[in-house]
Design a protein around this motif. Structure first.
Motif, PDB file in Angstrom:
ATOM      1  N   HIS A   3       4.511  -0.361  -2.550  1.00 30.41           N
ATOM      2  CA  HIS A   3       3.147   0.158  -2.739  1.00 30.41           C
ATOM      3  C   HIS A   3       2.615   0.858  -1.475  1.00 30.41           C
ATOM      4  O   HIS A   3       1.454   0.721  -1.118  1.00 30.41           O
ATOM      5  CB  HIS A   3       2.197  -0.969  -3.152  1.00 30.41           C
ATOM      6  CG  HIS A   3       2.667  -1.739  -4.349  1.00 30.41           C
ATOM      7  ND1 HIS A   3       2.699  -1.186  -5.620  1.00 30.41           N
ATOM      8  CD2 HIS A   3       3.159  -3.008  -4.458  1.00 30.41           C
ATOM      9  CE1 HIS A   3       3.154  -2.098  -6.471  1.00 30.41           C
ATOM     10  NE2 HIS A   3       3.452  -3.201  -5.798  1.00 30.41           N
ATOM     11  N   GLY A   4       3.517   1.541  -0.795  1.00 24.79           N
ATOM     12  CA  GLY A   4       3.139   2.306   0.386  1.00 24.79           C
ATOM     13  C   GLY A   4       2.983   1.487   1.646  1.00 24.79           C
ATOM     14  O   GLY A   4       2.526   2.004   2.676  1.00 24.79           O
ATOM     15  N   LYS A   5       3.388   0.209   1.613  1.00 27.06           N
ATOM     16  CA  LYS A   5       3.256  -0.669   2.770  1.00 27.06           C
ATOM     17  C   LYS A   5       4.630  -1.132   3.229  1.00 27.06           C
ATOM     18  O   LYS A   5       5.581  -1.195   2.442  1.00 27.06           O
ATOM     19  CB  LYS A   5       2.378  -1.877   2.420  1.00 27.06           C
ATOM     20  CG  LYS A   5       0.972  -1.469   1.984  1.00 27.06           C
ATOM     21  CD  LYS A   5       0.194  -2.654   1.473  1.00 27.06           C
ATOM     22  CE  LYS A   5      -1.171  -2.213   0.928  1.00 27.06           C
ATOM     23  NZ  LYS A   5      -1.940  -3.345   0.350  1.00 27.06           N
ATOM     24  N   VAL A   6       4.724  -1.471   4.509  1.00 25.55           N
ATOM     25  CA  VAL A   6       6.002  -1.828   5.126  1.00 25.55           C
ATOM     26  C   VAL A   6       6.065  -3.343   5.315  1.00 25.55           C
ATOM     27  O   VAL A   6       5.070  -3.971   5.730  1.00 25.55           O
ATOM     28  CB  VAL A   6       6.168  -1.113   6.480  1.00 25.55           C
ATOM     29  CG1 VAL A   6       7.517  -1.443   7.112  1.00 25.55           C
ATOM     30  CG2 VAL A   6       6.025   0.402   6.301  1.00 25.55           C
ATOM     31  N   PHE A   7       7.250  -3.907   5.041  1.00 27.17           N
ATOM     32  CA  PHE A   7       7.430  -5.354   5.169  1.00 27.17           C
ATOM     33  C   PHE A   7       8.726  -5.653   5.924  1.00 27.17           C
ATOM     34  O   PHE A   7       9.690  -4.878   5.869  1.00 27.17           O
ATOM     35  CB  PHE A   7       7.478  -6.018   3.791  1.00 27.17           C
ATOM     36  CG  PHE A   7       6.184  -5.920   3.026  1.00 27.17           C
ATOM     37  CD1 PHE A   7       5.220  -6.903   3.133  1.00 27.17           C
ATOM     38  CD2 PHE A   7       5.948  -4.822   2.200  1.00 27.17           C
ATOM     39  CE1 PHE A   7       4.037  -6.808   2.425  1.00 27.17           C
ATOM     40  CE2 PHE A   7       4.760  -4.725   1.486  1.00 27.17           C
ATOM     41  CZ  PHE A   7       3.801  -5.716   1.607  1.00 27.17           C
ATOM     42  N   LEU A   8       8.721  -6.818   6.601  1.00 23.27           N
ATOM     43  CA  LEU A   8       9.904  -7.302   7.321  1.00 23.27           C
ATOM     44  C   LEU A   8      10.149  -8.757   6.937  1.00 23.27           C
ATOM     45  O   LEU A   8       9.206  -9.535   6.743  1.00 23.27           O
ATOM     46  CB  LEU A   8       9.692  -7.206   8.842  1.00 23.27           C
ATOM     47  CG  LEU A   8       9.948  -5.860   9.515  1.00 23.27           C
ATOM     48  CD1 LEU A   8       9.486  -5.912  10.961  1.00 23.27           C
ATOM     49  CD2 LEU A   8      11.422  -5.487   9.440  1.00 23.27           C
ATOM     50  N   SER A  19       7.782 -13.264   4.678  1.00 23.33           N
ATOM     51  CA  SER A  19       7.740 -11.812   4.907  1.00 23.33           C
ATOM     52  C   SER A  19       6.529 -11.463   5.774  1.00 23.33           C
ATOM     53  O   SER A  19       5.508 -12.146   5.734  1.00 23.33           O
ATOM     54  CB  SER A  19       7.668 -11.065   3.577  1.00 23.33           C
ATOM     55  OG  SER A  19       6.489 -11.438   2.878  1.00 23.33           O
ATOM     56  N   HIS A  20       6.671 -10.390   6.536  1.00 24.53           N
ATOM     57  CA  HIS A  20       5.600  -9.951   7.436  1.00 24.53           C
ATOM     58  C   HIS A  20       5.195  -8.531   7.057  1.00 24.53           C
ATOM     59  O   HIS A  20       6.046  -7.623   7.020  1.00 24.53           O
ATOM     60  CB  HIS A  20       6.073  -9.979   8.897  1.00 24.53           C
ATOM     61  CG  HIS A  20       6.550 -11.328   9.347  1.00 24.53           C
ATOM     62  ND1 HIS A  20       5.688 -12.326   9.763  1.00 24.53           N
ATOM     63  CD2 HIS A  20       7.815 -11.836   9.437  1.00 24.53           C
ATOM     64  CE1 HIS A  20       6.393 -13.395  10.100  1.00 24.53           C
ATOM     65  NE2 HIS A  20       7.689 -13.121   9.921  1.00 24.53           N
ATOM     66  N   ARG A  21       3.921  -8.372   6.801  1.00 24.61           N
ATOM     67  CA  ARG A  21       3.410  -7.032   6.492  1.00 24.61           C
ATOM     68  C   ARG A  21       3.126  -6.305   7.807  1.00 24.61           C
ATOM     69  O   ARG A  21       2.453  -6.831   8.698  1.00 24.61           O
ATOM     70  CB  ARG A  21       2.140  -7.140   5.649  1.00 24.61           C
ATOM     71  CG  ARG A  21       1.475  -5.808   5.369  1.00 24.61           C
ATOM     72  CD  ARG A  21       0.280  -5.987   4.463  1.00 24.61           C
ATOM     73  NE  ARG A  21      -0.573  -4.808   4.459  1.00 24.61           N
ATOM     74  CZ  ARG A  21      -1.698  -4.696   3.746  1.00 24.61           C
ATOM     75  NH1 ARG A  21      -2.088  -5.705   2.966  1.00 24.61           N
ATOM     76  NH2 ARG A  21      -2.413  -3.600   3.796  1.00 24.61           N
ATOM     77  N   ILE A  22       3.628  -5.084   7.894  1.00 23.85           N
ATOM     78  CA  ILE A  22       3.487  -4.298   9.113  1.00 23.85           C
ATOM     79  C   ILE A  22       2.535  -3.130   8.842  1.00 23.85           C
ATOM     80  O   ILE A  22       2.884  -2.200   8.102  1.00 23.85           O
ATOM     81  CB  ILE A  22       4.859  -3.765   9.605  1.00 23.85           C
ATOM     82  CG1 ILE A  22       5.877  -4.907   9.697  1.00 23.85           C
ATOM     83  CG2 ILE A  22       4.694  -3.072  10.940  1.00 23.85           C
ATOM     84  CD1 ILE A  22       5.500  -6.010  10.645  1.00 23.85           C
ATOM     85  N   ASP A  68       1.447  -5.160  14.972  1.00 25.65           N
ATOM     86  CA  ASP A  68       2.110  -6.175  14.151  1.00 25.65           C
ATOM     87  C   ASP A  68       3.576  -6.332  14.544  1.00 25.65           C
ATOM     88  O   ASP A  68       4.128  -7.443  14.496  1.00 25.65           O
ATOM     89  CB  ASP A  68       1.995  -5.801  12.670  1.00 25.65           C
ATOM     90  CG  ASP A  68       0.551  -5.782  12.200  1.00 25.65           C
ATOM     91  OD1 ASP A  68      -0.244  -6.583  12.707  1.00 25.65           O
ATOM     92  OD2 ASP A  68       0.216  -4.948  11.328  1.00 25.65           O
ATOM     93  N   ILE A  69       4.211  -5.235  14.949  1.00 32.65           N
ATOM     94  CA  ILE A  69       5.603  -5.318  15.404  1.00 32.65           C
ATOM     95  C   ILE A  69       5.678  -6.036  16.741  1.00 32.65           C
ATOM     96  O   ILE A  69       6.575  -6.871  16.974  1.00 32.65           O
ATOM     97  CB  ILE A  69       6.224  -3.910  15.503  1.00 32.65           C
ATOM     98  CG1 ILE A  69       6.270  -3.255  14.115  1.00 32.65           C
ATOM     99  CG2 ILE A  69       7.627  -3.969  16.105  1.00 32.65           C
ATOM    100  CD1 ILE A  69       6.798  -1.836  14.124  1.00 32.65           C
ATOM    101  N   ASP A  70       4.733  -5.744  17.625  1.00 36.82           N
ATOM    102  CA  ASP A  70       4.716  -6.398  18.940  1.00 36.82           C
ATOM    103  C   ASP A  70       4.528  -7.911  18.801  1.00 36.82           C
ATOM    104  O   ASP A  70       5.064  -8.689  19.606  1.00 36.82           O
ATOM    105  CB  ASP A  70       3.599  -5.815  19.807  1.00 36.82           C
ATOM    106  CG  ASP A  70       3.860  -4.360  20.183  1.00 36.82           C
ATOM    107  OD1 ASP A  70       5.043  -3.965  20.182  1.00 36.82           O
ATOM    108  OD2 ASP A  70       2.892  -3.627  20.460  1.00 36.82           O
TER     109      ASP A  70
END
Length: 297
Positions: A266-271, A279-282, A287-289
Motif C-alpha cells: 500500500h505504498g509503504k515500506v516494511f522490514l 515487522s517494522h514500518r519505515i 526509522d532506519i537509524d
C-alpha cells in the motif's frame, strides 16, 4: 719771676698709663679680642643668602615643571576619561544591538521551527496525496521499448502479463498506461493505472504466486512475446519518489544487517529480520537509524 703751672698728677698719670698700655707688648688674649672685633661675618651671610636664593629659584622652577607635568597628566586623564565615556557608550550601544539581534535570532529560530513543522506537515500531506493517487497503479520494469510504441502496444503488453499470471485483464480494468521518462541507465518503466485498487492487488499477488511456483522460469520478456533475448521483468507497486528512496535505503540496510525481508505494501515500506519476528514500518531515514545495531563502547 714768672709762675710755672704744672698739670695735675692724675692726668699725667693717666696719660702715662695709656702710654704704657700702648707701648706694652701685645699678648695672645689681646690678639683674640682684636681678631674677634675686627672680623665681620657679612660676606659669609651674603653667600649663604645667594645659595638660598638659588635653591629657592631651582625649587620654584621644579615646582613649575611639576605643575606643568601635573597639568599634562590631568589633561591625559581627562582625555582617557572622555575616551572611557565614549567606549562605555559604544559598549552600551553594542550591547543593546546584541540583545536586539539575539532576540531577533530567537524569534527567527522559533519561526524556523514552526516553518519546518509546517513544511513537514505539507510534505506528509503531499506524500499521502501522491500515495493515494498511485494506490491503484503498478510499475513494470525492464521491458524493452518497442519501435513506434503506442498506448495500444502497452495495453497489449499488460494483457500478456495477465495471461502469463492467469489473470484476465480487459480494457475496462485499465484507466491509463504510459512510459516514464528515462532514468540514469536509460530505462523507461511502464506505469499501469488500474480502475480499482482491488485489481492492482490481484495482479501483484498473481505475479508473486507465479514467481514462487516457477523459480526457474520467473516472469520474463519471453512471456510477453517480444522476440528479444530473455530478461527478467519486475512488477512492483508504483511508489512515490520519497517511498522509492526509502525503499532503496531499506533494502541496502537489510543486506548489511541480515534482514531477510524487505517489501512494500500500500505504498509503504516494511522490514522484518526473520520469520516470526516483528515487522517494522519505515517512513523515513530516522526509522532506519533506530534499527541500527548499537556499537559496543
Amino acid at each position: 719771676m714768672p709762675l710755672r703751672r704744672t698739670p695735675p698728677s692724675t692726668t699725667q698719670g693717666k696719660m702715662v698709663s695709656d702710654t704704657n698700655q700702648s707701648s706694652a707688648p701685645v699678648t695672645d688674649t689681646d690678639n683674640e679680642t682684636t681678631s674677634t672685633i675686627t672680623s665681620r661675618p657679612r660676606p659669609r651671610k651674603r653667600q649663604y643668602d645667594d645659595e638660598v636664593s638659588i635653591t629657592m629659584a631651582e625649587m620654584k622652577k621644579s615646582l613649575e615643571t611639576f605643575k606643568l607635568q601635573q597639568n599634562i597628566i590631568l589633561e591625559s586623564i581627562n582625555g582617557i576619561k572622555n575616551q572611557n565615556s565614549e567606549m562605555i557608550k559604544s559598549m552600551e550601544l553594542i550591547s543593546a544591538q546584541y540583545d536586539d539581534m539575539k532576540n531577533k535570532l530567537i524569534t527567527m529560530e522559533t519561526e524556523r521551527k514552526t516553518h519546518l513543522a509546517y513544511i513537514q506537515t505539507l510534505e506528509t500531506k503531499v506524500e499521502n496525496l501522491e500515495r493515494s493517487q498511485r494506490q491503484s497503479s503498478i510499475e513494470i520494469r525492464n521491458v524493452p521499448v518497442q519501435k513506434n510504441e503506442t498506448k495500444d502496444h502497452l495495453l497489449q503488453l499488460v494483457q500478456k502479463v495477465g495471461l502469463a499470471t492467469k489473470n484476465c485483464i480487459n480494457e475496462t480494468h485499465i484507466r491509463d498506461v504510459f512510459r516514464t521518462n528515462a532514468d540514469k541507465k536509460g530505462n523507461r518503466s511502464i506505469i499501469v493505472d488500474f480502475s480499482s485498487v482491488i485489481m492492482k492487488e490481484k495482479i501483484l499477488t498473481a505475479v508473486k504466486t507465479h514467481n514462487r511456483s516457477n523459480r526457474d522460469n520467473k516472469l520474463n520478456t519471453t512471456h510477453l512475446q517480444l522476440g528479444c533475448q530473455s530478461q527478467p521483468i519486475y512488477i512492483v507497486e508504483c511508489l512515490t519518489d520519497k517511498a522509492k528512496k526509502i525503499f532503496y535505503q531499506a533494502r541496502d540496510f537489510s543486506k548489511k544487517n541480515q534482514y531477510d525481508f524487505c517489501w512494500t505494501a500500500h505504498g509503504k515500506v516494511f522490514l522484518r529480520q526473520k520469520i516470526g519476528a516483528a515487522s517494522h514500518r519505515i517512513d523515513s531515514e530516522i526509522d532506519i537509524d533506530k534499527l541500527q545495531p548499537q556499537k559496543e563502547k
